[in-house]
Design a protein around this motif. Structure first.
Motif, PDB file in Angstrom:
ATOM      1  N   HIS A  90       0.815  -1.216   0.000  1.00 50.92           N
ATOM      2  CA  HIS A  90       0.000   0.000   0.000  1.00 50.92           C
ATOM      3  C   HIS A  90       0.851   1.270   0.000  1.00 50.92           C
ATOM      4  CE1 HIS A  90       1.024   0.242   4.238  1.00 50.92           C
ATOM      5  NE2 HIS A  90       0.363  -0.874   4.504  1.00 50.92           N
ATOM      6  N   LYS A  91       2.136   1.151   0.335  1.00 50.01           N
ATOM      7  CA  LYS A  91       3.071   2.272   0.290  1.00 50.01           C
ATOM      8  C   LYS A  91       2.635   3.457   1.147  1.00 50.01           C
ATOM      9  CE  LYS A  91       6.094   0.349  -2.403  1.00 50.01           C
ATOM     10  NZ  LYS A  91       7.463   0.037  -1.924  1.00 50.01           N
ATOM     11  N   GLN A  92       2.004   3.176   2.277  1.00 52.62           N
ATOM     12  CA  GLN A  92       1.594   4.210   3.214  1.00 52.62           C
ATOM     13  C   GLN A  92       2.327   4.007   4.541  1.00 52.62           C
ATOM     14  OE1 GLN A  92      -0.426   6.665   2.197  1.00 52.62           O
ATOM     15  NE2 GLN A  92      -0.716   5.667   0.205  1.00 52.62           N
ATOM     16  N   LEU A  93       2.287   5.008   5.405  1.00 45.51           N
ATOM     17  CA  LEU A  93       2.805   4.815   6.750  1.00 45.51           C
ATOM     18  C   LEU A  93       1.916   3.784   7.451  1.00 45.51           C
ATOM     19  CD1 LEU A  93       3.488   8.528   7.799  1.00 45.51           C
ATOM     20  CD2 LEU A  93       5.088   6.887   6.795  1.00 45.51           C
ATOM     21  N   PRO A  94       2.470   2.691   7.965  1.00 49.52           N
ATOM     22  CA  PRO A  94       1.643   1.593   8.491  1.00 49.52           C
ATOM     23  C   PRO A  94       1.133   1.848   9.907  1.00 49.52           C
ATOM     24  CG  PRO A  94       3.940   1.011   8.699  1.00 49.52           C
ATOM     25  CD  PRO A  94       3.905   2.359   8.015  1.00 49.52           C
ATOM     26  N   PHE A  95       0.547   3.019  10.120  1.00 51.22           N
ATOM     27  CA  PHE A  95       0.070   3.390  11.442  1.00 51.22           C
ATOM     28  C   PHE A  95      -1.342   3.947  11.354  1.00 51.22           C
ATOM     29  CE2 PHE A  95       4.674   3.726  11.531  1.00 51.22           C
ATOM     30  CZ  PHE A  95       5.006   3.071  12.714  1.00 51.22           C
ATOM     31  N   CYS A  96      -2.066   3.844  12.448  1.00 47.47           N
ATOM     32  CA  CYS A  96      -3.401   4.425  12.557  1.00 47.47           C
ATOM     33  C   CYS A  96      -3.469   5.168  13.884  1.00 47.47           C
ATOM     34  CB  CYS A  96      -4.485   3.348  12.478  1.00 47.47           C
ATOM     35  SG  CYS A  96      -4.384   2.109  13.791  1.00 47.47           S
ATOM     36  N   ARG A  97      -4.462   6.022  14.033  1.00 49.52           N
ATOM     37  CA  ARG A  97      -4.589   6.750  15.285  1.00 49.52           C
ATOM     38  C   ARG A  97      -6.041   6.856  15.705  1.00 49.52           C
ATOM     39  NH1 ARG A  97      -4.652  13.288  14.824  1.00 49.52           N
ATOM     40  NH2 ARG A  97      -6.057  13.452  13.046  1.00 49.52           N
ATOM     41  N   ALA A  98      -6.232   6.930  17.017  1.00 50.06           N
ATOM     42  CA  ALA A  98      -7.538   7.220  17.607  1.00 50.06           C
ATOM     43  C   ALA A  98      -7.372   8.486  18.430  1.00 50.06           C
ATOM     44  CB  ALA A  98      -7.994   6.068  18.496  1.00 50.06           C
ATOM     45  N   ILE A  99      -8.316   9.404  18.317  1.00 47.54           N
ATOM     46  CA  ILE A  99      -8.174  10.680  19.020  1.00 47.54           C
ATOM     47  C   ILE A  99      -9.394  10.963  19.882  1.00 47.54           C
ATOM     48  CG2 ILE A  99      -6.571  11.748  17.392  1.00 47.54           C
ATOM     49  CD1 ILE A  99      -8.921  13.067  16.041  1.00 47.54           C
ATOM     50  N   ASP A 100      -9.138  11.553  21.032  1.00 46.22           N
ATOM     51  CA  ASP A 100     -10.208  12.002  21.920  1.00 46.22           C
ATOM     52  C   ASP A 100     -10.344  13.516  21.845  1.00 46.22           C
ATOM     53  OD1 ASP A 100     -12.194  11.775  23.924  1.00 46.22           O
ATOM     54  OD2 ASP A 100     -10.724  12.378  25.423  1.00 46.22           O
ATOM     55  N   VAL A 101      -9.211  14.184  21.653  1.00 50.05           N
ATOM     56  CA  VAL A 101      -9.189  15.637  21.511  1.00 50.05           C
ATOM     57  C   VAL A 101      -8.634  15.947  20.130  1.00 50.05           C
ATOM     58  CG1 VAL A 101      -8.309  17.814  22.419  1.00 50.05           C
ATOM     59  CG2 VAL A 101      -8.827  15.922  23.980  1.00 50.05           C
ATOM     60  N   ARG A 102      -9.414  16.556  19.264  1.00 50.07           N
ATOM     61  CA  ARG A 102      -9.007  16.809  17.893  1.00 50.07           C
ATOM     62  C   ARG A 102      -8.124  18.057  17.814  1.00 50.07           C
ATOM     63  NH1 ARG A 102     -10.545  14.740  13.159  1.00 50.07           N
ATOM     64  NH2 ARG A 102     -12.241  13.580  14.158  1.00 50.07           N
ATOM     65  N   CYS A 103      -6.846  17.841  18.116  1.00 50.45           N
ATOM     66  CA  CYS A 103      -5.908  18.972  18.053  1.00 50.45           C
ATOM     67  C   CYS A 103      -4.536  18.482  17.658  1.00 50.45           C
ATOM     68  CB  CYS A 103      -5.849  19.702  19.386  1.00 50.45           C
ATOM     69  SG  CYS A 103      -5.354  18.693  20.787  1.00 50.45           S
ATOM     70  N   GLY A 104      -4.457  17.571  16.706  1.00 52.31           N
ATOM     71  CA  GLY A 104      -3.171  17.072  16.258  1.00 52.31           C
ATOM     72  C   GLY A 104      -2.831  15.755  16.914  1.00 52.31           C
ATOM     73  N   PHE A 105      -1.542  15.438  16.933  1.00 48.03           N
ATOM     74  CA  PHE A 105      -1.107  14.154  17.438  1.00 48.03           C
ATOM     75  C   PHE A 105      -0.887  14.163  18.951  1.00 48.03           C
ATOM     76  CE2 PHE A 105      -0.378  13.126  13.053  1.00 48.03           C
ATOM     77  CZ  PHE A 105      -0.573  11.765  13.026  1.00 48.03           C
ATOM     78  N   ARG A 106      -0.842  15.339  19.572  1.00 47.32           N
ATOM     79  CA  ARG A 106      -0.666  15.413  21.021  1.00 47.32           C
ATOM     80  C   ARG A 106      -1.834  16.163  21.620  1.00 47.32           C
ATOM     81  NH1 ARG A 106       3.044  11.537  20.956  1.00 47.32           N
ATOM     82  NH2 ARG A 106       5.014  12.138  20.059  1.00 47.32           N
ATOM     83  N   SER A 107      -2.130  15.852  22.865  1.00 50.22           N
ATOM     84  CA  SER A 107      -3.194  16.578  23.569  1.00 50.22           C
ATOM     85  C   SER A 107      -2.584  17.750  24.318  1.00 50.22           C
ATOM     86  CB  SER A 107      -3.900  15.662  24.542  1.00 50.22           C
ATOM     87  OG  SER A 107      -3.007  15.181  25.516  1.00 50.22           O
TER      88      SER A 107
END
Length: 222
Positions: A205-222
C-alpha cells in the motif's frame, strides 16, 4: 468511564459487498478478517489504543505482519537433545504504540488529507540476542551490517516516570525505524547508529503503516 463504555459497546467490523458481484469475495474477506482479528487479539490492542486516546488525547497503532520465532530443545529417545526453530506467531498484527516511542512529522494533522504525515519514527528497545535473531537472513539485514551492532547507547525505556534504578541496560539496543512516503518512499532502520536497512517501504500500500484514535481533535498530542 469512557473506556468502560467503549469496552461494553463491543464494536465489531463487517465486510459487506458493494454490489451483487462482490458477494463471494466479501464473504471470504469477512471470514479472513475475523480470523485475523481473533488470533491477533485485536480487541485487546484496540482497548489499549483507545485507553491512550482517552488518557493522552491520542492513541497510535501499527499495522504489521509479525513473525515471532525462537529456538527450542527437544529430547530424542537416544538421549541428548535436538535444537529446532519454533514459530509462536506468524500473521498480521495490530500493535499499540506508546506515544513516548513515536515521533511524527511535526507538521502533520493526521495520516490522511492535505496535512497528512510525510514521515515518522518508531523507537524500540531490544535485547541484543533478540535483535540478532530478528535481524538475521536477507530480509532485515540486506546490508549485512547487523553484525556490527553493539549493545549500549540510549536504552532508557519509561512512560511519564523515571525508570527504576538498577536495571541492566548492558545487553540492550536502541532501534529506530524511519518510515517515509514523501519526498521519498523509504524505510531506514538504524540500531545504535548502525544502518541495517535502507530501502523502500516493503508494504504494497506504500503508506505509513500506522493508525490513530483521538479524543481531543488537536493534532497528534493533547
Amino acid at each position: 468511564t469512557a473506556i468502560s463504555e467503549f469496552i461494553d459497546g463491543n464494536s465489531t467490523t463487517m465486510i459487506l459487498p458493494r454490489g451483487f458481484e462482490d458477494t463471494p469475495k466479501a464473504s471470504i474477506m469477512d471470514y479472513t478478517y475475523k480470523y485475523a482479528w481473533e488470533i491477533s487479539q485485536t480487541d485487546l490492542a484496540i482497548e489499549e489504543i483507545m485507553r491512550d486516546a482517552f488518557t493522552c488525547g491520542t492513541g497510535i497503532g501499527q499495522e504489521t505482519y509479525f513473525r515471532d520465532q525462537r529456538k527450542i530443545k527437544t529430547t530424542p529417545k537416544n538421549g541428548g537433545y535436538n535444537e529446532e526453530e519454533m514459530v509462536d506467531y506468524d500473521d498480521v498484527l495490530l500493535e499499540p504504540v506508546k506515544l513516548e516511542d513515536f515521533y511524527i512529522d511535526e507538521n502533520a494533522r493526521g495520516f490522511f488529507g492535505t496535512y497528512s504525515a510525510r514521515d515518522c519514527i518508531r523507537r524500540y528497545i531490544m535485547d541484543i540476542d533478540s535483535f540478532k535473531q530478528f535481524f538475521q537472513g536477507d530480509i532485515w539485514n540486506p546490508l549485512d551490517n547487523a553484525k556490527y551492532v553493539e549493545p549500549g547507547g540510549d536504552t532508557n525505556y519509561y512512560e511519564r516516570y523515571s525508570p527504576p534504578q538498577g536495571i541492566d541496560h548492558s545487553k540492550q539496543v536502541e532501534v529506530l525505524w524511519y518510515w517515509s512516503v514523501k519526498p521519498e518512499d523509504s524505510l531506514i532502520i538504524v540500531a545504535n547508529d548502525v544502518v541495517v536497512v535502507n530501502g523502500p517501504n516493503p508494504h504494497k500500500h506504500k503508506q505509513l503503516p500506522f493508525c490513530r484514535a483521538i479524543d481531543v481533535r488537536c493534532g497528534f498530542r493533547s
